[in-house]
Write an enzyme that holds these catalytic residues in place. Structure first.
Site, PDB file in Angstrom:
ATOM      1  N   HIS A  20     -12.222  -6.230   8.178  1.00 42.06           N
ATOM      2  CA  HIS A  20     -11.764  -4.997   7.537  1.00 42.06           C
ATOM      3  C   HIS A  20     -12.752  -3.841   7.742  1.00 42.06           C
ATOM      4  CE1 HIS A  20      -8.576  -7.291   5.678  1.00 42.06           C
ATOM      5  NE2 HIS A  20      -9.431  -8.038   5.025  1.00 42.06           N
TER       6      HIS A  20
ATOM      7  N   GLU B 297       0.827  -1.208   0.000  1.00 42.34           N
ATOM      8  CA  GLU B 297       0.000   0.000   0.000  1.00 42.34           C
ATOM      9  C   GLU B 297       0.866   1.265   0.000  1.00 42.34           C
ATOM     10  OE1 GLU B 297      -0.519  -2.661   1.860  1.00 42.34           O
ATOM     11  OE2 GLU B 297      -2.460  -3.337   1.078  1.00 42.34           O
TER      12      GLU B 297
END
Length: 324
Positions: A128, A61
């Site tokens: 998540h 990321e």
């Protein structure tokens, strides 16, 4: 006009912007032939894959955001699909300290027009659920949006892609594939402008994401008791439309914030801070908070359900706030 889910509307907005501007490209994990996590890029590979504008990235990321910041500084308009908001913590240096601040450091001569997508909230796909809203809204120069319906999703995405600074969109997983609605494909939105979803005179309920629909259902229950709630959908968490919130607060005299994010230094705290700052405390406005506990989001389905403010929690908080 076309009937779309929120997910459809996001993809369509990206498709339209990519057709209009060749400097726009997408970067993310599984966004190519797979069609993106939860169909987040469905159909885009078929139209833009051959041109090299849909880039399947390795699992890093920080590298994705860092690459996008550099590309944006040199003339591109990258879109990064970060999958889930909890991964935003891995990108703080390139996103916040570099992307968010470069405009300040160069007196606006260098901009970072990039758009970051991140899913959050409880939803059909367990896990998540973290929002990271409090962390995001503390970064100068980083805008944060959170649509709650297909039209706003479409309009806000177009505005975010055209913005000259980094914009992060939090996509609530319970809303992405929920109800369909008509979407005007010619409409754009203004980042930083809230929407009054329901008018009322007795209490202002401020919400975003899933909490907007729960606030609407809570308002129906309260109306049966003679309490008319005004509902404000923030739509933009940073910048936050304090003007609209304060105007409503002065009208009703009471503000209840319904918020799924962690309560400490998050959207709920910021709403209260902005109302007090702009009124100086002179309007004697009451406050109530229907917020999650300050704990990690539980993985157990039952505990996860208890973590997020319910319709009953919002109703109870309004009653408590208005009690003599």
């Amino acid at each position: 006009m076309a009937r779309m889910t929120m997910s459809d509307a996001i993809v369509e907005a990206i498709r339209q912007e990519m057709r209009n501007d060749e400097s726009i490209y997408m970067l993310g994990q599984d966004i190519g032939q797979f069609g993106g996590p939860m169909q987040a890029t469905k159909g885009l590979w078929e139209e833009f894959g051959d041109s090299g504008r849909m880039i399947d990235a390795p699992i890093s990321e920080e590298a994705m955001i860092g690459t996008a910041v550099g590309a944006a500084m040199t003339g591109s308009r990258p879109i990064v699909d970060l999958m889930f908001a909890e991964f935003l913590a891995l990108t703080v240096t390139p996103l916040a300290h570099e992307g968010g601040s470069i405009g300040f450091k160069t007196r606006g001569e260098v901009t970072v027009p990039m758009f970051v997508r991140a899913k959050c909230g409880i939803g059909p796909h367990h896990g998540h659920a973290e929002m990271m809203a409090g962390m995001l809204m503390s970064f100068p120069g980083v805008k944060v949006i959170m649509p709650t319906n297909p039209q706003d999703a479409y309009s806000l995405v177009r505005a975010a892609i055209r913005d000259e600074g980094p914009v992060v969109m939090l996509e609530h997983m319970s809303l992405l594939h929920a109800r369909r609605a008509e979407v005007d494909l010619e409409t754009t939105a203004e980042i930083g402008r809230a929407a009054v979803q329901r008018e009322g005179n007795d209490v202002t309920i401020v919400a975003s994401g899933l909490m907007v629909s729960r606030a609407e259902r809570a308002a129906k229950t309260l109306a049966e008791e003679g309490i008319e709630a005004e509902i404000i959908d923030l739509r933009s968490i940073a910048p936050l439309d304090a003007t609209t919130v304060v105007a409503s607060a002065r009208k009703t005299g009471a503000v209840v914030v319904a918020d799924e994010a962690w309560p400490t230094a998050g959207p709920a705290a910021e709403v209260a801070h902005q109302v007090l700052r702009l009124t100086g405390g002179r309007d004697h406005i009451r406050f109530g908070f229907a917020t999650s506990p300050h704990t990690p989001i539980p993985f157990s389905t039952e505990l996860e359900r208890a973590f997020v403010p319910s319709i009953e929690d919002i109703v109870a908080t309004v009653r408590e706030t208005l009690a003599p």
